[in-house]
Enzyme design. Structure first.
Site, PDB file in Angstrom:
ATOM      1  N   TYR A   1      82.185  12.796 -87.265  1.00  0.00           N
ATOM      2  CA  TYR A   1      81.266  11.912 -86.564  1.00  0.00           C
ATOM      3  C   TYR A   1      80.655  10.931 -87.551  1.00  0.00           C
ATOM      4  O   TYR A   1      80.571  11.202 -88.756  1.00  0.00           O
ATOM      5  CB  TYR A   1      80.093  12.709 -85.982  1.00  0.00           C
ATOM      6  CG  TYR A   1      80.361  13.432 -84.691  1.00  0.00           C
ATOM      7  CD1 TYR A   1      80.764  12.739 -83.556  1.00  0.00           C
ATOM      8  CD2 TYR A   1      80.154  14.799 -84.589  1.00  0.00           C
ATOM      9  CE1 TYR A   1      80.966  13.400 -82.356  1.00  0.00           C
ATOM     10  CE2 TYR A   1      80.357  15.472 -83.383  1.00  0.00           C
ATOM     11  CZ  TYR A   1      80.764  14.768 -82.272  1.00  0.00           C
ATOM     12  OH  TYR A   1      80.947  15.410 -81.096  1.00  0.00           O
TER      13      TYR A   1
ATOM     14  N   GLU B   1      81.760  13.147 -74.890  1.00  0.00           N
ATOM     15  CA  GLU B   1      81.509  13.974 -73.698  1.00  0.00           C
ATOM     16  C   GLU B   1      80.615  13.210 -72.706  1.00  0.00           C
ATOM     17  O   GLU B   1      79.647  13.765 -72.179  1.00  0.00           O
ATOM     18  CB  GLU B   1      80.874  15.308 -74.099  1.00  0.00           C
ATOM     19  CG  GLU B   1      81.798  16.168 -74.952  1.00  0.00           C
ATOM     20  CD  GLU B   1      81.198  17.525 -75.315  1.00  0.00           C
ATOM     21  OE1 GLU B   1      79.964  17.671 -75.255  1.00  0.00           O
ATOM     22  OE2 GLU B   1      81.974  18.428 -75.653  1.00  0.00           O
TER      23      GLU B   1
ATOM     24  N   GLU C   1      88.003  19.261 -79.372  1.00  0.00           N
ATOM     25  CA  GLU C   1      87.104  20.257 -79.970  1.00  0.00           C
ATOM     26  C   GLU C   1      87.549  21.622 -79.470  1.00  0.00           C
ATOM     27  O   GLU C   1      87.251  22.007 -78.343  1.00  0.00           O
ATOM     28  CB  GLU C   1      85.644  20.032 -79.550  1.00  0.00           C
ATOM     29  CG  GLU C   1      85.000  18.793 -80.115  1.00  0.00           C
ATOM     30  CD  GLU C   1      83.511  18.683 -79.748  1.00  0.00           C
ATOM     31  OE1 GLU C   1      82.962  19.618 -79.126  1.00  0.00           O
ATOM     32  OE2 GLU C   1      82.917  17.652 -80.087  1.00  0.00           O
TER      33      GLU C   1
END
Ligand SMILES: *[C@@H]1O[C@H](CO)[C@@H](O)[C@H](O)[C@H]1NC(C)=O
Ligand SMILES: *[C@@H]1O[C@H](CO)[C@@H](O)[C@H](O)[C@H]1NC(C)=O
Ligand SMILES: *[C@@H]1O[C@H](CO)[C@@H](O)[C@H](O)[C@H]1NC(C)=O
Ligand SMILES: *[C@@H]1O[C@H](CO)[C@@H](O)[C@H](O)[C@H]1NC(C)=O
Ligand SMILES: *[C@@H]1O[C@H](CO)[C@@H](O)[C@H](O)[C@H]1NC(C)=O
Ligand SMILES: *[C@@H]1O[C@H](CO)[C@@H](O)[C@H](O)[C@H]1NC(C)=O
Length: 644
Positions: A79, A188, A268
């Site tokens: 990230y 998400e 993930e």
């Protein structure tokens, strides 16, 4: 990486100028008719692991990446947390531990490809899910900023951040000679109530405008149709995430509903157990089950990113929080090591080895030897001395207090993280009256004339009875324990005192707010500390939040510092600093985390003096055992007693 590369001349538009440079013809694309990624013309499958450069000290990046390579991985995923790069409005920092370009290039040197997830929302148990605290200033909140939507204020901030970030990403893309094979849009998003496809469209268009048409842009959502409905968009490759499973068919059926063709991707795959929070038991996951489930997924032909492969540490004030039961909020521990294959110090767990064995069944490359664990050193005990309570040291640690009629939230005084002391000088007398404060974010230490009265706790304790005389100092030291990182409540993330303080039903007016700057406090405190050394053999116990300082020199037998841990027992709760590095929050009286990881880069080699500063909020073990202890073993799984 073994493909033959062709050389050619390609034109690039850089900084508005048409320049011609020599680059290798490299391509990373999707073959929809064969359901696969294609790298330089050949079918390719990635086996990846997550590591966040912000959670690993720069000095250890290479060690961790080499260990991931040795596990058989061909790719890593990271990230880019916006708030860490822009701690102040619109001011970007890419230096030191924030130098993601160097991290990405290091991964390439080691032989790894990179999947980049630049958010803007990045979740991950991190403060505010990676969004900057300054978006909670009242100037935004009063205009009803709706985060993660096509809201004007929010998108203006995103656009300015991406104008700084994305031009740095472009040269690192695979087609431009770098290792980045794909870039995620949002994170998400389908789990978020706003479900604003215009937002995803705007993000997609911004990313395309900076990154060009070659790179694969993708989305990731929980493996449920309801999530993908809001999280997916045309032009963005849809992927899913999930934990251990014994039925790849079932989970990937969800991806296929929205992405009928192309490679199967789990962005993930949880090879660790759920997050650790203060006051909850440490969680664990079976190494055998993780490996078995991975084996099934790889046999099924899926591309997998294991989350987290190396969890790392929430140094400083970077841990997030989440609503718990009732109005309670739970706070992520300083360690982000919740049973990943590699520990926060980069040590290899049994799970690393079970997973490695599976991965090498599927990769066609020679087995790389496993690098050894780093050596840890137990430096032993360091004597700590009381500097003073927080009221004593205010002039040294809070240089720019702010006055206002009613309390301002921390964001409005530009104190986005850590601690703020709110002071009111009483204008009348109150005898055994109720002090009431609903808006405590998150923990408030109530002190009258330097005497501790009690603690307010967000969602749990909102009032206490006090006696206050005219002219008394009422101090409320407020700790921001980390912003909510997930869910609808991210929009209600102001910190400090949010609302009014009443005593006996009367609103208190005239406040002075002292934002605390503790990272370099040991430097600013220099003169008071030397004074203290002369006359303080008898450190006393203070039950008000107080600063303690200690110094130590590494043994001469060590030519350079080694990693270590601090066992914070029997201290209670506070924040620890070493040589101006914010090691993180400690709370061993609660658990489950007892030791703090201290990387070698925080320490100075012999014969320099190292300074430890503890901001103990509740009760130091002084004067009896006024020491802290460096040990060579982590202890992050203390059993948490529900009655604590
Ligand atoms: C996003 O909002 C802006 C106004 O703030 C508007 O101009 C733009 O068209 C919107 N984007 C989309 C894709 O609807
Ligand atoms: C606070 O005082 C009020 C009366 O002034 C009393 O009713 C209440 O029980 C007291 N609360 C506590 C926690 O002592
Ligand atoms: C605080 O109290 C004052 C006076 O009653 C009021 O004007 C103000 O809106 C209150 N502030 C908040 C945040 O409730
Ligand atoms: C602390 O001091 C160091 C060295 O002077 C400086 O580089 C750093 O920016 C300071 N950190 C903070 C948070 O003030
Ligand atoms: C904590 O973990 C260590 C290492 O895995 C283990 O030996 C120990 O028994 C655990 N302690 C508790 C209280 O679970
Ligand atoms: C932690 O685990 C212990 C032992 O299994 C149990 O007694 C305790 O209630 C648990 N604590 C919490 C907060 O769930």
């Amino acid at each position: 990486m073994g493909c033959r590369l062709l050389r050619s001349w390609t034109s690039l538009v850089a900084a508005g100028l048409l320049v011609v440079v020599g680059v290798e013809t490299r391509s990373f694309t999707i073959d929809y008719s064969h359901d696969t990624f294609v790298k330089d013309g050949e079918a390719f499958r990635y086996i990846s692991g997550s590591i966040h450069y912000t959670r690993v000290p720069r000095e250890h990046w290479k060690d961790r990446l080499m260990k991931m390579y040795a596990a058989g991985l061909n790719t890593i995923q990271t990230y880019v947390p916006w708030n860490f790069h822009q701690r102040r409005p619109f001011q970007s920092d890419f230096s030191g531990n924030l130098d993601f370009a160097t991290f990405v290039k290091l991964a390439q040197d080691v032989g790894l490809l990179v999947i980049l997830r630049p958010g803007p929302y990045t979740d991950a148990g991190w403060d505010f899910g990676g969004l900057p605290g300054w978006l909670m200033e009242s100037r935004y909140v009063n205009r009803n900023i709706l985060l993660r939507s096509n809201n004007t204020d929010y998108m203006e901030a995103v656009a300015r951040w991406y104008a700084d970030l994305l031009p740095r990403v472009r040269p690192l893309l695979y087609s431009n000679g770098g290792p980045i094979i794909s870039v995620q849009v949002e994170n998400e998003y389908g789990s978020y109530f706003a479900c604003d496809h215009n937002y995803l469209r705007t993000l997609r268009d911004i990313m395309r405008s900076y990154l060009g048409d070659d790179v694969i842009l993708f989305t990731t959502d929980g493996a449920g149709a309801s999530y993908l409905r809001c999280g997916t968009l045309e032009g963005l490759y849809s992927t899913i995430d999930f934990g251990l499973t014994d039925s790849p068919e079932k989970v990937f059926a969800v991806q296929r509903q929205f992405q009928p063709h192309g490679p199967l991707v789990c962005s993930e795959f949880y090879v660790e157990s759920p997050l650790d929070y203060w006051g909850y038991n440490h969680s664990k996951q079976s190494p055998q089950q993780a490996a078995q489930s991975l084996d099934l997924l790889l046999a099924y032909g899926a591309n997998i990113n294991m989350y987290m492969f190396d969890g790392g540490t929430n140094f400083g004030y970077t841990s997030g929080s989440l609503p718990g039961t009732g109005n309670k909020v739970k706070f992520v521990t300083t360690t982000y090591d919740h049973d990943a294959p590699m520990s926060e110090a980069g040590d290899l767990r049994e799970k690393y080895h079970t997973i490695r064995k599976v991965v090498y069944k599927y990769v066609k490359r020679p087995v790389a030897p496993v690098p050894p664990n780093t050596v840890k050193f137990a430096y032993g005990q360091v004597q700590m001395k009381l500097v003073g309570d927080i009221m004593d040291v205010l002039p040294s640690v809070s240089l720019s207090p702010v006055k206002s009629l009613y309390p301002l939230c921390m964001e409005d005084i530009h104190q986005y993280y850590g601690f703020t002391l709110y002071r009111h000088v009483s204008e009348r007398s109150y005898v055994r009256q109720e002090l009431w404060l609903d808006g405590i974010r998150d923990r408030g230490y109530i002190i009258i004339n330097k005497v501790m009265q009690g603690i307010l706790v967000r969602g749990e304790i909102t009032h206490l009875n006090i006696t206050l005389h005219k002219g008394d100092n009422l101090d409320i030291l407020v700790e921001n324990q980390g912003r909510i990182f997930y869910g609808n409540d991210i929009n209600k993330n102001q910190k400090g005192i949010v609302g009014n303080v009443t005593v006996g039903g009367l609103v208190l007016q005239h406040w002075t707010m002292f934002p605390l700057s503790l990272t370099n406090a040991s430097v600013h405190l220099g003169s008071s500390v030397s004074r203290l050394k002369a006359d303080s053999d008898t450190s006393e116990t203070l039950l008000t939040p107080s600063l303690y300082i200690g110094a130590f020199v590494l043994p001469s037998s060590l030519s350079q510092p080694l990693d270590t841990y601090i066992d914070m027992r029997p201290w209670h709760k506070g924040q620890l600093f070493i040589n101006g590095n914010n090691v993180g929050g400690y709370w061993p009286s609660l658990g489950p985390q007892v030791t703090l990881y201290v990387p070698l880069s925080f320490l100075k080699p012999h014969p320099a003096s190292n300074t430890v500063l503890a901001f103990e909020l509740e009760s130091a073990p002084c004067p009896h055992t006024c020491t802290i202890r460096f040990v060579d073993q982590p202890f992050i799984n203390k059993t948490v007693n529900v009655f604590d």
